[in-house]
Design an enzyme around this catalytic site. Sequence first.
Site, short mmCIF file in Angstrom:
data_model
loop_
_atom_site.label_atom_id
_atom_site.label_comp_id
_atom_site.label_asym_id
_atom_site.label_seq_id
_atom_site.Cartn_x
_atom_site.Cartn_y
_atom_site.Cartn_z
N LYS A 47 0.83 -1.20 0.00
CA LYS A 47 0.00 0.00 0.00
C LYS A 47 0.87 1.25 0.00
O LYS A 47 2.09 1.20 0.25
CB LYS A 47 -0.90 0.01 1.23
N TYR A 279 14.57 30.96 6.73
CA TYR A 279 13.50 31.79 7.28
C TYR A 279 13.57 31.90 8.80
O TYR A 279 13.80 30.92 9.50
CB TYR A 279 12.14 31.19 6.90
#
Length: 425
Positions: A47, A279
Site C-alpha cells: 500500500k 527563514y
Amino acid sequence: MSEQSTSFPDGLPRVRAEIDLDAVRVNVRTLHGLAARSGAGVMAVVKADAYGHGLLPCARAARSAGAEWLGTATPEEALALRAAGDTGPVLCWLWTPGAPWRRTVEAGIDISVSARWALDRVTGAARAAGRTARVQLKADTGLGRNGCQPGDWPALVDAARAAEAEGVIRVTGVWSHFACADEPGHPSIAAQQRVFAEALARAERAGLRPEVRHLANSPAALTLPESHYDLIRPGIAVYGISPSPETGLPQDFGLRPAMTLRAALASVKRVPGGHGVSYGHHYLTPGPTTLALVPAGYADGIPRHASGTGPVLVAGKWRTVAGRVAMDQFVVDLGGDAAEAGDEAVLFGPGDGGEPTAEDWARACGTIGYEIVTRIGARVPRVHLGAEPGPGPEGGGTAEDGETMSNMKNMKNVINASDSVRSGA
C-alpha cells in the site's frame, strides 16, 4: 571515512530515491523463513506506493522472493497491480460506499468486509458482474479502526455464510490487526489474540471455511510466532525498516533498508560569522563558515520538523540541517570543510557508508520510520536498482525496461531511468 564528496554525474536529478530491489527480495525471503517455521505464508503489503518505494517494482520483487499474497489499502492500488499483469492473490481493505466494487470483483481481488453495508455492496457488485466475489471478513479485536465489533460479528458472519451458500461470494479469509504488537508484553496483545480466536470459532460454527486466517503485522511477524496463523502480513519490514526500534534494529531481524535518498548540492558559499540562515534566522553562523544548499524541502517530503535537527552526510561527515527546512531546500553548515556544487548529500540510507538512516531521521523529527519513507513526494524520482527482466509483477521484472512507479495520487509513471545508475556505487 573519506573527506571528499561523491559528485553527481551530469543528467541525474537534483534529488533521487534509490530503491534496492535486492534488499526487498532479501527482506521477503527472511520474513518467509520466519513464517515457514509456523507453517504460514507471506502477504507483502504494498500500500501507499509500497511505503514510498514504488508499487509495481516492489510488488514484482516481493512476488519473485516468494510472497504468496499482496496487500493494498485502496482498490486503485489493487487494480493497478492487475493492470500491470499480477494475477496472484491480492487483498484490498479500505473501502467506501462509492468505491469501484464491481471492477474489483471482476478483477478477482479479495475484498475486505467489516460491516453489513459493505457486504451488501459486494454482493450487489457480484450479482451485477455475474461473478462470485472473493471476500475476507475483518474483525475488530481491539484496534478500534476498521473491522466488525464482537457484538456485531455473529450477524455479519451469518449473513456472509448465507451469501456464500447462494454462490454470490466466497469467504476466503478472516483477519484482524494488532494495535500494540510493537510494544512487547502490552496487555492488549493477548487480549486481541483471545478475541480473534473467538471470532474464528464463531465463523467456523457458522459453516465458514476460509482459505487464510491472518493477524500478524510486521512487529508480530518478527516477535510473535503464535500469531502467525496461515499468513503473516508484513508492511514496513518488507522495506527493511524495523517496526519497533526499541526491540531491534533492522540488522537484528535480518532486514536491510531498501531506500537511499540522495541529493546534489545546489550551492556552496563562504559567509561571515553571525550570518542568518533560512527563514526566521533561527540559525546564525557561529563564525566564518561554508554553507551548502541541499535542493530538497518539505514539498519533496523532507519534514519541516527536521529544522535544526535532521542529519545529512555531506563531505564525509554528518551535518545537521541549519535553520528551517523550506519548501524546496535546506542548508547545512560545513564549518571549515570544502565541497562544491554537484557534490552528493546523502539524507538517509542503510547506514553502510556512515550515512544516517530513516530511523535517525525519525528520531530527529519525533516520528516513526514509516512516515519518513512514505512521505517522500511525487517529484522525487525513484530509481529502482536490481530489477529483474520479466513480463509483469509475478515475473519479478518490469513491464517496460527501466519503468518505475511514483506516487499513488495519479498512478502515472514519472521517470525512465537505468537500473544501473548509482552515484558513488
